[in-house]
Write a protein that holds these residues in place. Structure first.
Motif, PDB file in Angstrom:
ATOM      1  N   THR A 316      94.758 -63.903  78.925  1.00 21.37           N
ATOM      2  CA  THR A 316      95.832 -63.510  79.829  1.00 21.37           C
ATOM      3  C   THR A 316      95.983 -64.539  80.946  1.00 21.37           C
ATOM      4  O   THR A 316      95.058 -65.305  81.225  1.00 21.37           O
ATOM      5  CB  THR A 316      95.535 -62.130  80.435  1.00 21.37           C
ATOM      6  OG1 THR A 316      94.351 -62.223  81.252  1.00 21.37           O
ATOM      7  CG2 THR A 316      95.291 -61.109  79.323  1.00 21.37           C
ATOM      8  N   PRO A 317      97.137 -64.571  81.606  1.00 14.81           N
ATOM      9  CA  PRO A 317      97.311 -65.505  82.739  1.00 14.81           C
ATOM     10  C   PRO A 317      96.281 -65.295  83.843  1.00 14.81           C
ATOM     11  O   PRO A 317      95.817 -66.265  84.449  1.00 14.81           O
ATOM     12  CB  PRO A 317      98.738 -65.201  83.216  1.00 14.81           C
ATOM     13  CG  PRO A 317      99.431 -64.659  82.005  1.00 14.81           C
ATOM     14  CD  PRO A 317      98.393 -63.886  81.253  1.00 14.81           C
ATOM     15  N   PHE A 318      95.911 -64.040  84.087  1.00 17.53           N
ATOM     16  CA  PHE A 318      94.895 -63.781  85.122  1.00 17.53           C
ATOM     17  C   PHE A 318      93.549 -64.383  84.735  1.00 17.53           C
ATOM     18  O   PHE A 318      92.857 -64.993  85.563  1.00 17.53           O
ATOM     19  CB  PHE A 318      94.765 -62.266  85.330  1.00 17.53           C
ATOM     20  CG  PHE A 318      93.680 -61.890  86.307  1.00 17.53           C
ATOM     21  CD1 PHE A 318      93.896 -62.018  87.675  1.00 17.53           C
ATOM     22  CD2 PHE A 318      92.450 -61.415  85.855  1.00 17.53           C
ATOM     23  CE1 PHE A 318      92.891 -61.682  88.583  1.00 17.53           C
ATOM     24  CE2 PHE A 318      91.458 -61.079  86.753  1.00 17.53           C
ATOM     25  CZ  PHE A 318      91.675 -61.208  88.123  1.00 17.53           C
ATOM     26  N   ARG A 321      93.655 -68.159  85.203  1.00 20.99           N
ATOM     27  CA  ARG A 321      93.488 -68.552  86.602  1.00 20.99           C
ATOM     28  C   ARG A 321      92.043 -68.386  87.054  1.00 20.99           C
ATOM     29  O   ARG A 321      91.500 -69.235  87.773  1.00 20.99           O
ATOM     30  CB  ARG A 321      94.429 -67.732  87.491  1.00 20.99           C
ATOM     31  CG  ARG A 321      95.903 -68.113  87.365  1.00 20.99           C
ATOM     32  CD  ARG A 321      96.724 -67.480  88.467  1.00 20.99           C
ATOM     33  NE  ARG A 321      96.749 -66.031  88.364  1.00 20.99           N
ATOM     34  CZ  ARG A 321      97.660 -65.339  87.699  1.00 20.99           C
ATOM     35  NH1 ARG A 321      98.629 -65.990  87.060  1.00 20.99           N
ATOM     36  NH2 ARG A 321      97.616 -64.027  87.659  1.00 20.99           N
ATOM     37  N   SER A 322      91.411 -67.297  86.625  1.00 18.34           N
ATOM     38  CA  SER A 322      90.010 -67.074  86.995  1.00 18.34           C
ATOM     39  C   SER A 322      89.108 -68.153  86.412  1.00 18.34           C
ATOM     40  O   SER A 322      88.164 -68.622  87.062  1.00 18.34           O
ATOM     41  CB  SER A 322      89.557 -65.691  86.503  1.00 18.34           C
ATOM     42  OG  SER A 322      90.328 -64.672  87.087  1.00 18.34           O
ATOM     43  N   THR A 323      89.405 -68.560  85.179  1.00 20.78           N
ATOM     44  CA  THR A 323      88.597 -69.601  84.540  1.00 20.78           C
ATOM     45  C   THR A 323      88.730 -70.925  85.276  1.00 20.78           C
ATOM     46  O   THR A 323      87.743 -71.627  85.520  1.00 20.78           O
ATOM     47  CB  THR A 323      89.025 -69.763  83.076  1.00 20.78           C
ATOM     48  OG1 THR A 323      88.855 -68.516  82.390  1.00 20.78           O
ATOM     49  CG2 THR A 323      88.184 -70.813  82.373  1.00 20.78           C
ATOM     50  N   VAL A 324      89.968 -71.268  85.638  1.00 24.17           N
ATOM     51  CA  VAL A 324      90.177 -72.523  86.368  1.00 24.17           C
ATOM     52  C   VAL A 324      89.496 -72.469  87.730  1.00 24.17           C
ATOM     53  O   VAL A 324      88.876 -73.445  88.177  1.00 24.17           O
ATOM     54  CB  VAL A 324      91.683 -72.807  86.502  1.00 24.17           C
ATOM     55  CG1 VAL A 324      91.924 -74.013  87.406  1.00 24.17           C
ATOM     56  CG2 VAL A 324      92.303 -73.043  85.139  1.00 24.17           C
ATOM     57  N   MET A 325      89.578 -71.318  88.409  1.00 23.33           N
ATOM     58  CA  MET A 325      88.926 -71.185  89.709  1.00 23.33           C
ATOM     59  C   MET A 325      87.413 -71.310  89.579  1.00 23.33           C
ATOM     60  O   MET A 325      86.744 -71.898  90.436  1.00 23.33           O
ATOM     61  CB  MET A 325      89.297 -69.847  90.341  1.00 23.33           C
ATOM     62  CG  MET A 325      90.725 -69.769  90.846  1.00 23.33           C
ATOM     63  SD  MET A 325      91.086 -71.063  92.063  1.00 23.33           S
ATOM     64  CE  MET A 325      89.883 -70.675  93.335  1.00 23.33           C
TER      65      MET A 325
END
Length: 654
Positions: A316-318, A321-325
């Protein structure tokens, strides 16, 4: 057991087919032959259906992996990239031609990308073959001029593998010494250990000739031997003669031939199919332990990668984003540890990271400043600057503008060292980026992101929305800002020269004294004026006695003037700083050069130069005066402002 083993090998071939160099050398049979050898007819006879492209020139223009599986179903074919079953084998030919045109073009070009076609049925043997393009020498039509070399390189790429069985197809009605298939096979299998020969067109040999010598291995022996076959004629193909009738005609030919009917060697398409199946099965059994070992090793490495990558990737997009963070946080934490010296990297081979940056500021930059050469300002240039500064007026005093003009040229020399220092620090931070990225285990699971991070940012790259390029962009901007700041610092020093700095005042006073001393004319007095010399000396000594105790004697020690006590004996001059009496220094007189000068204020300056090339500057006191008397004032017939002598004896004679 054989069926399961064959199925596993087919799956492995299918998995490794897209790879130009497979990770495991799997057993396989590669079919090699020239365009006119009857290679395609042999393969169609083994399969039992017409499915290969035919026509003038090259028909097979890409590797065709043919997988035959014996199963209790109606005969059908399918392609690995299509989810469709084909019972009409004419359509199989159409798909092969269509897929070949996609990758090799329609101008009879060739491609190394393989195409996999599978056959299932009751009459198929468990066999896997690789049909390679026919060897040729002369380009036809729009084919490239090097078509022969391209096909040869493709064939060699397959048959050079040690686990590849070479099925060399040669025409029996031609001289075996001119066989392209055997010539190519010999290049990689000179002893003929993994080459099986197939003789086609034995029915077209001249009357009274046969292939018995070839089959017996008298001309070119092969360990796997030769098998003669009879293909369909071009007329049979055009008339679409059924395959079972062609096989029956082949059997009748060998049974009625006076030489072949009583021979014990294997012959015919059915025997060729069985022989190929048995050879491939035996080869697989021989290589199975090594293949199993390699597969287990690859599986273990893959499982370790999966554990390192995590259970699953973000969907999912969330989660993205969490993975990149998380990757950003890991990178920042690793970089912070590196800047604080907390990294576990081996540090005994040399300085790196923050330690190296500190070394640049403490050692490299000061050393570059110390190596600056200000001697390029010649005396003539200094004189011209002084004269230009006063214009039409007489130069009674040196104006400040001349000094500033000259000193600004020297300040400009600081630009290069400061720019070099900024660039060195920037390069060290850039290197630290690479080391930090390599230490980030979580980041390594995203190969594409890591590759972008490792790219160096320049004008030709687009700004990717990744943490790495943001860091590099920030580093580039900060490097430019730091270089501008350092440049501005130098320009600030040029814009205002602070002549009130204590160091400048000390040097200025010294320069004033030296300038005044050099400005005094040197007078030679006649011997009759020795009395005047004694009178003048006595007057100046009285003036010196009136000074305060703190001003009685001083010495230039450690780049500063210090109040000292002097004691002169026959061999050395002892200098004892009043602030630190224990730091007494003994100045040797024997073998030293001594300079005595009268100063503008009536005192005397004594400079002693000895072997270490260091000197001490002494102001006049009673003891200095006595030292002067003992060292140099033996000749009362001359009155001098400056005198130099070399002590050659203990008594200090000239």
């Amino acid at each position: 057991m054989l069926e399961d083993l064959h199925a596993v090998m087919n799956k492995l071939h299918e998995a490794f087919a897209p790879l130009k160099i497979p990770p495991i050398d799997l057993p396989q049979i590669a079919v090699v032959g020239s365009q006119s050898s009857g290679k395609s007819s042999v393969l169609e006879s083994i399969v039992g259906y017409d499915f290969l492209p035919r026509g003038a020139g090259i028909c097979t223009r890409r590797p065709l992996i043919i997988q035959l599986t014996c199963s209790d179903v109606q005969d059908y074919a399918e392609f690995s990239h299509l989810d469709e079953k084909f019972t009409d084998f004419e359509r199989v030919r159409d798909v092969i031609e269509k897929e070949t045109d996609k990758v090799a073009g329609k101008q009879k070009g060739v491609s190394e990308v393989p195409l996999i076609v599978k056959f299932f049925g009751r009459n198929f043997p468990n066999l896997s073959l690789v049909d390679l393009p026919g060897l040729t020498m002369v380009p036809v039509g729009d084919q490239p001029a090097n078509i022969g070399q391209l096909i040869r390189d493709m064939v060699m790429n397959f048959i050079c593998r040690p686990n590849c069985i070479i099925l060399a197809v040669s025409a029996a009605n031609q001289d075996i010494a001119n066989s392209d298939a055997l010539h190519t096979a010999r290049a990689v299998d000179p002893d003929g250990l993994r080459t099986l020969g197939v003789l086609t067109k034995v029915d077209l040999m001249d009357e009274g000739t046969d292939a018995r010598d070839i089959l017996l291995g008298k001309l070119y022996p092969l360990r796997l031997g030769y098998i003669p076959v009879v293909n369909r004629s071009q007329k049979d193909i055009m008339e679409k003669k059924p395959m079972h009738k062609s096989l029956k005609a082949e059997q009748q030919f060998f049974e009625n031939h006076p030489v072949y009917r009583n021979s014990k060697f294997e012959k015919g398409i059915p025997m060729l199919s069985k022989r190929l199946s048995s050879v491939l099965e035996a080869h697989i059994r021989t290589q199975l332990p090594e293949i199993s070992k390699k597969i287990k090793s690859m599986l273990r490495e893959t499982q370790e990668d999966l554990v390192r990558y995590g259970v699953r990737g973000p969907s999912t997009p969330f989660e993205c984003r969490s993975t990149v963070m998380k990757a950003v946080q890991e990178f920042c934490e690793k970089f912070r540890e590196a800047m604080n010296g907390e990294t576990r990297r081996n540090t005994y081979k040399g300085l790196f990271g923050p330690a190296r940056i500190r070394e640049i500021f403490r050692n490299d930059f000061p050393q570059e400043i110390a190596t600056l050469d200000a001697s390029y300002l010649s005396d003539k240039e200094i004189q011209m600057a002084r004269r230009n500064a006063v214009g039409l007026h007489a130069d009674l005093f040196v104006p400040n503008s001349a000094f500033e003009t000259l000193i600004k040229r020297l300040i400009d020399l600081l630009h290069d060292p400061t720019s070099t220092c900024v660039q060195k620090v920037s390069d060290e931070i850039d290197t630290l980026f690479h080391q930090t990225i390599s230490d980030c285990k979580f980041l390594s699971r995203f190969a594409e992101l890591k590759q972008v991070i490792c790219q160096r940012l320049d004008s030709s790259h687009r700004l990717h929305q990744t943490i790495s390029l943001e860091c590099r962009s920030l580093l580039s901007a900060k490097t430019t800002a730091a270089a501008d700041f350092a440049r501005n610092l130098v320009e600030m020093e040029k814009s205002y020269v602070n002549t009130e700095h204590p160091n400048f005042i000390n040097y200025r006073d010294t320069v004033y004294k030296q300038s005044h001393l050099h400005a005094l004319p040197a007078h030679s007095q006649p011997p009759s004026q020795s009395a005047s010399l004694h009178s003048e000396r006595a007057e100046k000594e009285n003036m010196s006695k009136q000074k305060s105790p703190a001003e009685q004697c001083s010495a230039y020690i450690g780049r500063e003037w210090q109040d000292v006590d002097l004691k002169l004996d026959r061999q050395e001059l002892r200098v004892s700083p009043k602030a630190n009496p224990h730091a007494t220094q003994n100045v040797p007189l024997l073998g030293s050069t001594i300079n005595v000068r009268e100063l503008w204020d009536g005192g005397h300056q004594i400079t002693v130069r000895y072997q270490s090339s260091k000197g001490w500057m002494l102001h006049s006191t009673d003891e200095v005066g006595r030292a002067r008397d003992l060292l140099c004032c033996h000749d009362e017939t001359s009155r001098c402002r400056s005198r130099s002598l070399t002590v050659k004896a203990r008594t200090g004679g000239r």
